[in-house]
Write a protein that holds these residues in place. Structure first.
Motif, mmCIF file in Angstrom:
data_model
loop_
_atom_site.group_PDB
_atom_site.id
_atom_site.type_symbol
_atom_site.label_atom_id
_atom_site.label_comp_id
_atom_site.label_asym_id
_atom_site.label_seq_id
_atom_site.Cartn_x
_atom_site.Cartn_y
_atom_site.Cartn_z
ATOM 1 N N UNK A 3 0.849 -1.191 0.000
ATOM 2 C CA UNK A 3 0.000 0.000 0.000
ATOM 3 C C UNK A 3 0.888 1.246 0.000
ATOM 4 N N UNK A 4 0.435 2.246 -0.712
ATOM 5 C CA UNK A 4 1.134 3.523 -0.765
ATOM 6 C C UNK A 4 0.410 4.510 0.141
ATOM 7 N N UNK A 5 1.170 5.325 0.855
ATOM 8 C CA UNK A 5 0.593 6.377 1.696
ATOM 9 C C UNK A 5 0.586 7.672 0.904
ATOM 10 N N UNK A 6 -0.580 8.314 0.858
ATOM 11 C CA UNK A 6 -0.750 9.554 0.113
ATOM 12 C C UNK A 6 -1.368 10.616 1.005
ATOM 13 N N UNK A 7 -0.938 11.846 0.809
ATOM 14 C CA UNK A 7 -1.593 12.975 1.457
ATOM 15 C C UNK A 7 -2.394 13.692 0.374
ATOM 16 N N UNK A 8 -3.681 13.860 0.650
ATOM 17 C CA UNK A 8 -4.568 14.580 -0.254
ATOM 18 C C UNK A 8 -4.848 15.951 0.338
ATOM 19 N N UNK A 9 -4.697 16.997 -0.443
ATOM 20 C CA UNK A 9 -5.154 18.317 -0.016
ATOM 21 C C UNK A 9 -6.300 18.695 -0.940
ATOM 22 N N UNK A 10 -7.376 19.188 -0.332
ATOM 23 C CA UNK A 10 -8.607 19.462 -1.062
ATOM 24 C C UNK A 10 -9.053 20.879 -0.723
ATOM 25 N N UNK A 11 -9.318 21.676 -1.758
ATOM 26 C CA UNK A 11 -9.810 23.040 -1.561
ATOM 27 C C UNK A 11 -10.902 23.311 -2.578
ATOM 28 N N UNK A 12 -11.970 23.960 -2.129
ATOM 29 C CA UNK A 12 -13.044 24.324 -3.053
ATOM 30 C C UNK A 12 -14.154 25.044 -2.336
ATOM 31 N N UNK A 13 -15.152 25.462 -3.110
ATOM 32 C CA UNK A 13 -16.334 26.071 -2.509
ATOM 33 C C UNK A 13 -17.060 24.989 -1.719
ATOM 34 N N UNK A 14 -17.502 25.333 -0.515
ATOM 35 C CA UNK A 14 -18.153 24.347 0.332
ATOM 36 C C UNK A 14 -19.530 23.996 -0.212
ATOM 37 N N UNK A 15 -19.844 22.717 -0.124
ATOM 38 C CA UNK A 15 -21.174 22.219 -0.485
ATOM 39 C C UNK A 15 -21.327 20.832 0.143
ATOM 40 N N UNK A 16 -22.548 20.408 0.387
ATOM 41 C CA UNK A 16 -22.753 19.070 0.936
ATOM 42 C C UNK A 16 -22.190 18.010 -0.008
ATOM 43 N N UNK A 17 -21.580 16.988 0.563
ATOM 44 C CA UNK A 17 -21.120 15.862 -0.230
ATOM 45 C C UNK A 17 -19.667 15.889 -0.657
ATOM 46 N N UNK A 18 -18.927 16.923 -0.300
ATOM 47 C CA UNK A 18 -17.524 16.988 -0.729
ATOM 48 C C UNK A 18 -16.689 15.850 -0.159
ATOM 49 N N UNK A 19 -16.798 15.636 1.139
ATOM 50 C CA UNK A 19 -16.017 14.569 1.771
ATOM 51 C C UNK A 19 -16.457 13.219 1.215
ATOM 52 N N UNK A 20 -17.730 13.053 1.011
ATOM 53 C CA UNK A 20 -18.240 11.811 0.446
ATOM 54 C C UNK A 20 -17.664 11.561 -0.943
ATOM 55 N N UNK A 21 -17.613 12.590 -1.772
ATOM 56 C CA UNK A 21 -17.099 12.440 -3.138
ATOM 57 C C UNK A 21 -15.625 12.030 -3.131
ATOM 58 N N UNK A 22 -14.833 12.650 -2.266
ATOM 59 C CA UNK A 22 -13.407 12.338 -2.198
ATOM 60 C C UNK A 22 -13.197 10.946 -1.606
ATOM 61 N N UNK A 23 -13.872 10.661 -0.498
ATOM 62 C CA UNK A 23 -13.669 9.366 0.163
ATOM 63 C C UNK A 23 -14.160 8.209 -0.712
ATOM 64 N N UNK A 24 -15.188 8.443 -1.509
ATOM 65 C CA UNK A 24 -15.685 7.406 -2.417
ATOM 66 C C UNK A 24 -14.609 7.022 -3.429
#
Length: 178
Positions: free
Chosen positions: A1-22
């Motif tokens: 397994x590879x370890x990755x750091x994700x940085x996420x920036x954008x306009x807030x809206x419901x479902x952002x964490x869900x979209x990334x984690x999916x």
């Protein structure tokens, strides 16, 4: 397994964490640790994830296709996890004024102290009027650095800034602190 750091920036809206984690989950990955926040209508987050080596390119592509988000993917090694440091907790509270974070962080950097986590807030001062500035930070002090020197530097600076500053043992990551 590879370890990755994700940085996420954008306009807030419901479902952002869900979209990334999916995207991570669909590629056989695992969400390890994250810190995310909404500030003034913007969403910003950083997450440590693990994915199979063969899924890295597909994950980068799918995250890049998420509408309205700027996602950066960076591979990391775990050598940093075994640093020879002492974890400490810093709490600061005082009248709000420009430069507090800049001055505290400069004093820490001068002694080689790392800031692992930093949270700040401005709130109304009860009874006195005006605003208070509060800092909560998790620090990593190299064992080769004198804790007494760091403490003396911070206490001197707290007196100059006219703020209350406490430096003590850090709770374990993920533990609720107060």
């Amino acid at each position: 397994m590879a370890s990755l750091v994700l940085t996420v920036i954008g306009d807030d809206r419901p479902g952002l964490v869900s979209a990334v984690s999916r995207q991570v989950e669909e590629r056989g990955g695992s969400w390890q640790r994250s810190q995310m926040a909404r500030l003034s209508g913007k969403f910003a987050g950083i997450a440590l994830v693990e994915v199979p080596e063969t899924a890295i390119a597909a994950l980068e592509q799918s995250l890049g296709e998420l509408a309205g988000l700027d996602v950066r993917v960076e591979r990391i090694e775990h050598a940093d996890a075994e640093r020879d440091v002492v974890p400490l907790h810093l709490h600061l509270l005082g009248q709000d004024r420009a430069g507090i974070v800049a001055e505290i962080s400069a004093a820490l950097a001068a002694r080689g102290v790392g800031i692992d986590e930093l949270s700040t807030d401005v709130r109304e001062a009860p009874m006195a009027g005006g605003t208070l500035f509060e800092v909560e930070a998790r620090l990593s002090i190299p064992r080769s650095t004198s804790l007494g020197d760091v403490r003396a530097d911070l206490e001197r600076l707290a007196d100059e800034l006219m703020v209350d500053l406490d430096l003590g043992p850090a709770p374990a990551p993920g533990a609720s602190g107060g």
